[in-house]
Design a protein around this motif. Structure first.
Motif, PDB file in Angstrom:
ATOM      1  N   HIS A  11       1.542  -5.553   6.378  1.00  0.00           N
ATOM      2  CA  HIS A  11       0.302  -4.763   6.316  1.00  0.00           C
ATOM      3  C   HIS A  11      -0.536  -4.921   7.586  1.00  0.00           C
ATOM      4  N   HIS A  54       9.236  -1.535   4.919  1.00  0.00           N
ATOM      5  CA  HIS A  54       8.174  -2.061   4.046  1.00  0.00           C
ATOM      6  C   HIS A  54       8.257  -1.526   2.614  1.00  0.00           C
ATOM      7  N   GLU A  58       9.004  -3.532  -1.041  1.00  0.00           N
ATOM      8  CA  GLU A  58       8.152  -3.431  -2.232  1.00  0.00           C
ATOM      9  C   GLU A  58       8.915  -2.827  -3.405  1.00  0.00           C
ATOM     10  N   HIS A 124      -4.342   2.766   0.011  1.00  0.00           N
ATOM     11  CA  HIS A 124      -3.151   2.165  -0.595  1.00  0.00           C
ATOM     12  C   HIS A 124      -3.057   0.673  -0.256  1.00  0.00           C
ATOM     13  N   GLU A 128      -3.165  -2.522  -2.744  1.00  0.00           N
ATOM     14  CA  GLU A 128      -1.989  -3.395  -2.817  1.00  0.00           C
ATOM     15  C   GLU A 128      -2.343  -4.841  -2.485  1.00  0.00           C
ATOM     16  N   PHE A 132      -1.389  -7.973  -4.555  1.00  0.00           N
ATOM     17  CA  PHE A 132      -0.630  -9.137  -4.066  1.00  0.00           C
ATOM     18  C   PHE A 132      -1.310 -10.440  -4.524  1.00  0.00           C
TER      19      PHE A 132
HETATM   20 FE   LIG Z   1       2.462  -2.244   1.140  1.00  0.00          FE
END
Ligand SMILES: [Fe+2]
Ligand SMILES: [Fe+2]
Length: 179
Positions: A11, A54, A58, A124, A128, A132
């Motif tokens: 990220h 990525h 996920e 987003h 996320e 996490f």
């Molecule tokens: Fe992500």
């Protein structure tokens, strides 16, 4: 390092790309001449880093592992839908860029879809990152974190590709229109 930390680290790199995208659409709206090849590079990083590295970390590993606890399922479903949404925006960027290369002035739609993409990214990734934190503290075991981390690392072609992509991000950051 854990799997969750790896995704957080992805990220961080994606946020660098987000800044480039914001600067790019702002300059396009200002009428600045940005070479097509630079916008091409942005779409390549979207495809090769976001999509194939990525998102696959996920979608193929992290989300299924968290969902196996029957936990945070609604959030995961939402993220998957958003990934699809972002893939559709990326297609639009490429479509209008191609049209522009073919001689039809498509500065406006290219800028508009880049802007849409950056808004998506910010929203987003913020959601996320909160997810996490929850997944890390509420469900994932140390072993799972390590297993997934090893899994991420063991795909050597991916590590190499990620390094290449980070280099591409750096190159874009140093372009004249980025200053
Ligand atoms: Fe992500
Ligand atoms: Fe995601």
């Amino acid at each position: 390092m854990s799997a969750t930390d790896t995704l957080r680290e992805d990220h961080k790199q994606i946020r660098r790309l987000e800044k480039i995208i914001i600067k790019c659409y702002t300059e396009l709206y200002n009428g600045t001449n940005i070479p097509f090849t630079d916008i091409d590079k942005i779409t390549i990083i979207i495809e090769e880093f976001l999509d194939s590295i990525h998102y696959s970390r996920e979608e193929d590993s992290y989300f299924p592992c968290v969902a196996s606890y029957d936990h945070l399922k609604q959030e995961i479903k939402g993220f998957m839908i958003e990934h699809e949404f972002s893939r559709r925006i990326a297609i639009q960027i490429k479509k209008y860029l191609k049209q522009w290369k073919d001689g039809i002035d498509s500065r406006e739609p290219v800028a508009r879809y880049l802007k849409t993409y950056s808004v998506y990214l910010m929203d987003h990734m913020n959601k996320e990152e909160a997810f996490f934190d929850k997944a890390e503290s509420e469900v994932l075991s140390k072993e799972e974190e390590l297993d997934m981390f090893e899994q991420f690392r063991s795909v050597m072609t991916i590590s190499k590709k990620k390094d290449d992509m980070i280099k591409e991000i750096e190159n874009l950051e140093n372009l004249p229109w980025m200053k």
